[in-house]
Motif scaffolding. Structure first.
Motif, PDB file in Angstrom:
ATOM      1  N   GLU A   1       0.918  -1.169   0.106  1.00 51.56           N
ATOM      2  CA  GLU A   1       0.080  -0.093   0.013  1.00 51.56           C
ATOM      3  C   GLU A   1       0.910   1.217  -0.108  1.00 51.56           C
ATOM      4  O   GLU A   1       0.477   2.409  -0.549  1.00 51.56           O
ATOM      5  CB  GLU A   1      -0.980  -0.080   1.266  1.00 51.56           C
ATOM      6  N   ALA A   2       1.996   1.203   0.330  1.00 53.79           N
ATOM      7  CA  ALA A   2       2.927   2.201   0.720  1.00 53.79           C
ATOM      8  C   ALA A   2       3.774   2.570  -0.471  1.00 53.79           C
ATOM      9  O   ALA A   2       4.719   3.703  -0.258  1.00 53.79           O
ATOM     10  CB  ALA A   2       3.486   2.204   2.143  1.00 53.79           C
ATOM     11  N   THR A   3       4.216   1.523  -1.197  1.00 49.47           N
ATOM     12  CA  THR A   3       5.378   1.865  -1.830  1.00 49.47           C
ATOM     13  C   THR A   3       4.842   1.512  -3.567  1.00 49.47           C
ATOM     14  O   THR A   3       3.779   0.932  -3.770  1.00 49.47           O
ATOM     15  CB  THR A   3       6.373   0.952  -1.824  1.00 49.47           C
ATOM     16  N   SER A   4       5.995   2.064  -4.484  1.00 46.38           N
ATOM     17  CA  SER A   4       5.934   1.946  -5.807  1.00 46.38           C
ATOM     18  C   SER A   4       6.837   1.048  -6.178  1.00 46.38           C
ATOM     19  O   SER A   4       7.810   1.180  -5.511  1.00 46.38           O
ATOM     20  CB  SER A   4       5.434   3.203  -6.630  1.00 46.38           C
ATOM     21  N   ASP A   5       6.957   0.365  -7.513  1.00 51.55           N
ATOM     22  CA  ASP A   5       7.839  -0.389  -8.003  1.00 51.55           C
ATOM     23  C   ASP A   5       8.986   0.503  -8.651  1.00 51.55           C
ATOM     24  O   ASP A   5       8.850   1.793  -9.119  1.00 51.55           O
ATOM     25  CB  ASP A   5       7.145  -1.383  -9.158  1.00 51.55           C
ATOM     26  N   LYS A   6      10.292  -0.117  -8.708  1.00 52.95           N
ATOM     27  CA  LYS A   6      11.277   0.685  -9.267  1.00 52.95           C
ATOM     28  C   LYS A   6      12.050  -0.352 -10.081  1.00 52.95           C
ATOM     29  O   LYS A   6      11.434  -1.464 -10.066  1.00 52.95           O
ATOM     30  CB  LYS A   6      12.089   1.315  -7.966  1.00 52.95           C
ATOM     31  N   ALA A   7      12.999  -0.037 -10.830  1.00 51.95           N
ATOM     32  CA  ALA A   7      13.827  -0.943 -11.557  1.00 51.95           C
ATOM     33  C   ALA A   7      14.333  -2.243 -10.931  1.00 51.95           C
ATOM     34  O   ALA A   7      14.958  -1.904  -9.867  1.00 51.95           O
ATOM     35  CB  ALA A   7      14.633  -0.063 -12.279  1.00 51.95           C
ATOM     36  N   ALA A   8      14.390  -3.448 -11.428  1.00 49.35           N
ATOM     37  CA  ALA A   8      14.687  -4.545 -10.559  1.00 49.35           C
ATOM     38  C   ALA A   8      16.362  -4.396 -10.327  1.00 49.35           C
ATOM     39  O   ALA A   8      17.183  -4.185 -11.186  1.00 49.35           O
ATOM     40  CB  ALA A   8      14.104  -5.643 -11.347  1.00 49.35           C
ATOM     41  N   THR A   9      16.613  -4.750  -9.072  1.00 49.91           N
ATOM     42  CA  THR A   9      17.903  -5.096  -8.809  1.00 49.91           C
ATOM     43  C   THR A   9      18.476  -6.472  -9.302  1.00 49.91           C
ATOM     44  O   THR A   9      17.161  -7.277  -9.603  1.00 49.91           O
ATOM     45  CB  THR A   9      18.502  -4.871  -7.116  1.00 49.91           C
ATOM     46  N   PRO A  10      19.584  -6.962  -9.166  1.00 49.67           N
ATOM     47  CA  PRO A  10      19.824  -8.343  -9.588  1.00 49.67           C
ATOM     48  C   PRO A  10      19.405  -9.335  -8.342  1.00 49.67           C
ATOM     49  O   PRO A  10      18.580 -10.367  -8.985  1.00 49.67           O
ATOM     50  CB  PRO A  10      21.317  -8.333  -9.451  1.00 49.67           C
ATOM     51  N   PHE A  11      19.067  -8.913  -7.177  1.00 45.36           N
ATOM     52  CA  PHE A  11      18.481  -9.990  -6.169  1.00 45.36           C
ATOM     53  C   PHE A  11      16.762  -9.844  -6.618  1.00 45.36           C
ATOM     54  O   PHE A  11      16.244 -10.866  -6.465  1.00 45.36           O
ATOM     55  CB  PHE A  11      18.830  -9.400  -5.090  1.00 45.36           C
ATOM     56  N   GLU A  12      16.267  -8.682  -6.921  1.00 45.00           N
ATOM     57  CA  GLU A  12      14.881  -8.588  -7.455  1.00 45.00           C
ATOM     58  C   GLU A  12      14.684  -9.859  -8.577  1.00 45.00           C
ATOM     59  O   GLU A  12      13.576 -10.213  -8.375  1.00 45.00           O
ATOM     60  CB  GLU A  12      14.429  -7.266  -7.639  1.00 45.00           C
ATOM     61  N   ALA A  13      15.624  -9.638  -9.439  1.00 48.28           N
ATOM     62  CA  ALA A  13      15.259 -10.442 -10.730  1.00 48.28           C
ATOM     63  C   ALA A  13      15.500 -12.132 -10.042  1.00 48.28           C
ATOM     64  O   ALA A  13      14.880 -12.918 -10.672  1.00 48.28           O
ATOM     65  CB  ALA A  13      16.204 -10.380 -11.569  1.00 48.28           C
ATOM     66  N   HIS A  14      16.283 -12.310  -9.175  1.00 48.47           N
ATOM     67  CA  HIS A  14      16.469 -13.549  -8.754  1.00 48.47           C
ATOM     68  C   HIS A  14      15.076 -14.098  -7.907  1.00 48.47           C
ATOM     69  O   HIS A  14      14.587 -14.959  -7.952  1.00 48.47           O
ATOM     70  CB  HIS A  14      17.492 -13.506  -7.612  1.00 48.47           C
ATOM     71  N   LEU A  15      14.573 -12.978  -7.240  1.00 46.13           N
ATOM     72  CA  LEU A  15      13.427 -13.236  -6.556  1.00 46.13           C
ATOM     73  C   LEU A  15      12.404 -13.723  -7.318  1.00 46.13           C
ATOM     74  O   LEU A  15      11.232 -14.275  -6.953  1.00 46.13           O
ATOM     75  CB  LEU A  15      12.889 -11.995  -5.696  1.00 46.13           C
ATOM     76  N   GLU A  16      12.259 -13.195  -8.551  1.00 45.43           N
ATOM     77  CA  GLU A  16      11.100 -13.500  -9.369  1.00 45.43           C
ATOM     78  C   GLU A  16      10.774 -14.991  -9.643  1.00 45.43           C
ATOM     79  O   GLU A  16       9.700 -15.348  -9.671  1.00 45.43           O
ATOM     80  CB  GLU A  16      11.389 -12.873 -11.010  1.00 45.43           C
ATOM     81  N   SER A  17      11.685 -15.961  -9.532  1.00 45.99           N
ATOM     82  CA  SER A  17      11.813 -17.001  -9.386  1.00 45.99           C
ATOM     83  C   SER A  17      11.932 -17.876  -8.162  1.00 45.99           C
ATOM     84  O   SER A  17      12.017 -19.081  -8.130  1.00 45.99           O
ATOM     85  CB  SER A  17      12.543 -17.767 -10.530  1.00 45.99           C
ATOM     86  N   HIS A  18      12.060 -17.146  -7.082  1.00 47.14           N
ATOM     87  CA  HIS A  18      12.109 -17.635  -5.773  1.00 47.14           C
ATOM     88  C   HIS A  18      11.269 -16.920  -4.756  1.00 47.14           C
ATOM     89  O   HIS A  18      11.709 -16.513  -3.826  1.00 47.14           O
ATOM     90  CB  HIS A  18      13.724 -17.527  -5.442  1.00 47.14           C
TER      91      HIS A  18
END
Length: 215
Positions: free
Chosen positions: A141-158
């Motif tokens: 509710e409080a945040t908006s998305d930003k460009a993915a970091t390498p770890f965020e890209a990793h989280l996509e499948s984890h």
């Protein structure tokens, strides 16, 4: 909580004895930690025999599971009540700290070093997930998305740990930062690692949460 009005006298007695056993277990944990938990010592304190106590809890692990379940349920309900009252992410962080400081041994039972050989049942994991969901909802509710970091890209499948929560991966990353930072500071404080350093741990916690949210 069971509806005592619908319980037989035998069931009420059993529930009362189980509650007394758990209370003694909490007192043991406060004195010596979970590794020293002794069903025989609890039985002796309550004037029971060891075999008599096993009629209420079949094993030490069953008793530990009840304590873990109660601890998770307490934190889950406390956070949910705060969120329903309008608490934002910062307030939820302080709710976690207040809950932890009020009973450090209960905190360490669920967030301390895992007990060797002990495996918590699935329902305790489900309650733990409720706790995470409350905070993730607040972040969503409080945040908006930003460009993915390498770890965020990793989280996509984890991201199985988040169940079917619809939050974006960037939001889950922010939640992980919150969870690791909050528990990191709390664990150090409650274990006494700030003792003798001369500063107020509560103010350090305030500063850490503010910096975390600013980022």
């Amino acid at each position: 909580m069971a509806d005592t009005g619908a319980m037989s006298s035998r069931e009420r007695y059993r529930a009362q004895v189980r509650a007394e056993i758990k209370q003694q277990a909490w007192e043991q944990l406060a004195k010596a930690g979970v590794a020293a938990l002794s069903l025989n010592a609890i039985a002796k304190h309550l004037g029971m025999t060891g075999p008599g106590l096993y009629r209420y809890f079949a094993s030490r692990d069953e008793l530990i599971t009840e304590l873990i379940r109660d601890a998770y349920r307490s934190l889950a309900d406390t956070l949910r009540a705060a969120a329903d009252a309008g608490a934002d992410v910062a307030r939820l962080a302080h709710v976690v700290r207040e809950w932890a400081v009020s009973d450090p041994h209960r905190y360490f039972l669920i967030y301390g070093t895992p007990l060797p050989g002990y495996h918590a049942p699935a329902d305790t994991t489900a309650i733990s997930s409720e706790i995470m969901t409350t905070v993730i909802d607040a972040y969503a509710e409080a945040t908006s998305d930003k460009a993915a970091t390498p770890f965020e890209a990793h989280l996509e499948s984890h991201r199985d740990w988040a169940g079917e929560h619809p939050a974006s991966t960037a939001t889950l990353r922010r939640f992980l930062a919150f969870w690791t930072r909050v528990h990191g500071v709390l664990s150090l404080e409650l274990a006494g690692h700030f003792a003798g350093m001369g500063f107020d741990p509560a103010q350090l916690f305030d500063d850490e949460v503010a910096e975390l949210l600013a980022r």
